[in-house]
Design an enzyme around this catalytic site. Sequence first.
Site, PDB file in Angstrom:
ATOM      1  N   ASP A 225      18.824   1.778 -19.079  1.00 14.57           N
ATOM      2  CA  ASP A 225      19.616   0.626 -18.655  1.00 14.57           C
ATOM      3  C   ASP A 225      19.737   0.618 -17.133  1.00 14.57           C
ATOM      4  O   ASP A 225      20.418   1.457 -16.547  1.00 14.57           O
ATOM      5  CB  ASP A 225      20.999   0.706 -19.309  1.00 14.57           C
ATOM      6  CG  ASP A 225      21.870  -0.509 -19.002  1.00 14.57           C
ATOM      7  OD1 ASP A 225      21.425  -1.400 -18.254  1.00 14.57           O
ATOM      8  OD2 ASP A 225      23.005  -0.549 -19.514  1.00 14.57           O
ATOM      9  N   HIS A 329      -4.941   2.577  17.316  1.00  9.03           N
ATOM     10  CA  HIS A 329      -6.168   1.763  17.262  1.00  9.03           C
ATOM     11  C   HIS A 329      -6.910   1.788  18.597  1.00  9.03           C
ATOM     12  O   HIS A 329      -6.373   2.210  19.636  1.00  9.03           O
ATOM     13  CB  HIS A 329      -5.831   0.313  16.874  1.00  9.03           C
ATOM     14  CG  HIS A 329      -5.046  -0.440  17.907  1.00  9.03           C
ATOM     15  ND1 HIS A 329      -5.641  -1.221  18.876  1.00  9.03           N
ATOM     16  CD2 HIS A 329      -3.713  -0.532  18.122  1.00  9.03           C
ATOM     17  CE1 HIS A 329      -4.710  -1.779  19.627  1.00  9.03           C
ATOM     18  NE2 HIS A 329      -3.529  -1.370  19.193  1.00  9.03           N
ATOM     19  N   CYS A 347       1.995   0.126  20.129  1.00 10.19           N
ATOM     20  CA  CYS A 347       0.909   0.875  19.489  1.00 10.19           C
ATOM     21  C   CYS A 347       0.490   2.066  20.347  1.00 10.19           C
ATOM     22  O   CYS A 347       0.851   2.172  21.515  1.00 10.19           O
ATOM     23  CB  CYS A 347      -0.298  -0.037  19.268  1.00 10.19           C
ATOM     24  SG  CYS A 347       0.005  -1.376  18.093  1.00 10.19           S
TER      25      CYS A 347
END
Length: 400
Positions: A225, A329, A347
Site C-alpha cells: 500500500d 566535453h 562545464c
Amino acid sequence: MFPKKTFLSVAGILAATLLVSACSSGGDTTGGSAAPVTPGGTSQAATAATVSIDPANASGISPTTPIVVKAANGKLTDVTVTNSKGKSVAGKLATDGSSWTTTEVLGYGGTYKVVAHAQGADGKQVEKDGDVTTVSPKKQANANLIPAPSAVKSTGVGVGQPIVFSFGVAVKNKAAVEKALSVQSSPKQDGSWYWMDDKNVHYRPKEYWQPNTTLTVTAKIYGVDFGNGVFGAEDRTETYKVHDSWIAKADGNTEQMQIFHNGSMVKTMPISMGKDATPTHLGPHVISFKQANYTMDSCTYGVCPPDPKAYRSDEKFSERISNDGEFVHENPNSVGQQGSSNVSHGCINLNAANAEWFFQNFGLGDVVEVTNSGGPQLPVWDLYGDWSKSWTDWQKGSAL
C-alpha cells in the site's frame, strides 16, 4: 428377641449396603447407563471436526495475504480456492492435515471462493465455505530503475552510481515501500536509502562502491500500500555490475584534472571550468549520460534567451555531470584558456584529444570530483548530488 451380637451384624450389613449404593448411583435418576470411561479418566465419546478460514469472509485484503484453512478435532480432507473464473489457486496441505495455505499470490480486485472439508474423530465429514475479496487499487505504481539495467548491461556502472527507484506517483507510505526495497552487494558494503522527493528514492553506499561489485536490486512491491489508493504493480529484481574505478579530480586552482584508475593516477589534463558568473558546482559529480555529438541548450533547465546566461551549441564527446547543464566535453573555443582560466558556463572544457580519451574511458556512474571552483556545493537533488551528503546526513533521508 435376637442376641445382641446378631443385631450388630445386621446393622453392619445394612450400613455397608447403603455405602455401596451411594458410591455407585452417579446421581442418575433416569436409570440410563453412563458413558464409558478410559483408564485415564477421559471420555471416549467422539467429537466433530471444526474448520476455520483466515481471513474469514474478508474484503479489501492485500493479494499477498495468504488464505489459511485450519481444522480442529479432525483433519482436512480437501480445500479448494477458486477465482471468479473458476481457476484454482495453488495451496499446500500440512503433513498432519491440520492446515492448508495458499502458495501463490492472488490478483487485485478479485473474489475467491473457499470450500473446505474435514473429517472429525467421530468419522463424520464437515464442510466450511467462505469468500475472500482483494483490494481494488485506484492506481498501480511501477518500480522504474535508473539507470535502466539494459542500458548498462554490457558496460556496467561506475563506483559512484546510486541506485534509483522512480515510481511515477507520490508515495505516502514511504516506510512501507522502503521496507519492500533491497540492494544486496557482493562483496558486502553498507548502504542506505534517501528519499529525494515523494516519487524518487536513491540508494548509495557509505563510500564509493568497490570495483567489480555485484548489486542485486529487488523491489517486492506487489500488494504494498503506497497510500492514497495506490498499490505496487509488480515485483522486480535486477542485477548491476560495478566496473573498474574511474575518478577524475578537477581543481579550479591549478586548472588541471587528474585521472585515477583503480586508485592510480594515469593522466593529467588542462581544463577550463565555469566562469565567475556561472561557476561549476563543488563536490563529487556522477556521470549520468554521454553522447558523442550533443546539442547543449540552457533552456532544458530553464535558462532561456534573453537571459545573458542562456546558450545553445553543438558539442562533441559530452558527458553530463549534473542536471543543470554541467558536462565534461570538448570545446575548441576555450583551448587557449584551458589550464589557465575558467571561462565556461559551468562545464569542464577539454581539448579534442583529451575529450575523446575521457569519453572512451569514462561512463555512467564514474565520478568527477570538483574542488576550488568558486561555486556552491552540488545540491543533493541535482542528479547526482548524492555524494554531497555526509553518511550521517544521508541516513537521515531514510523513512525507516
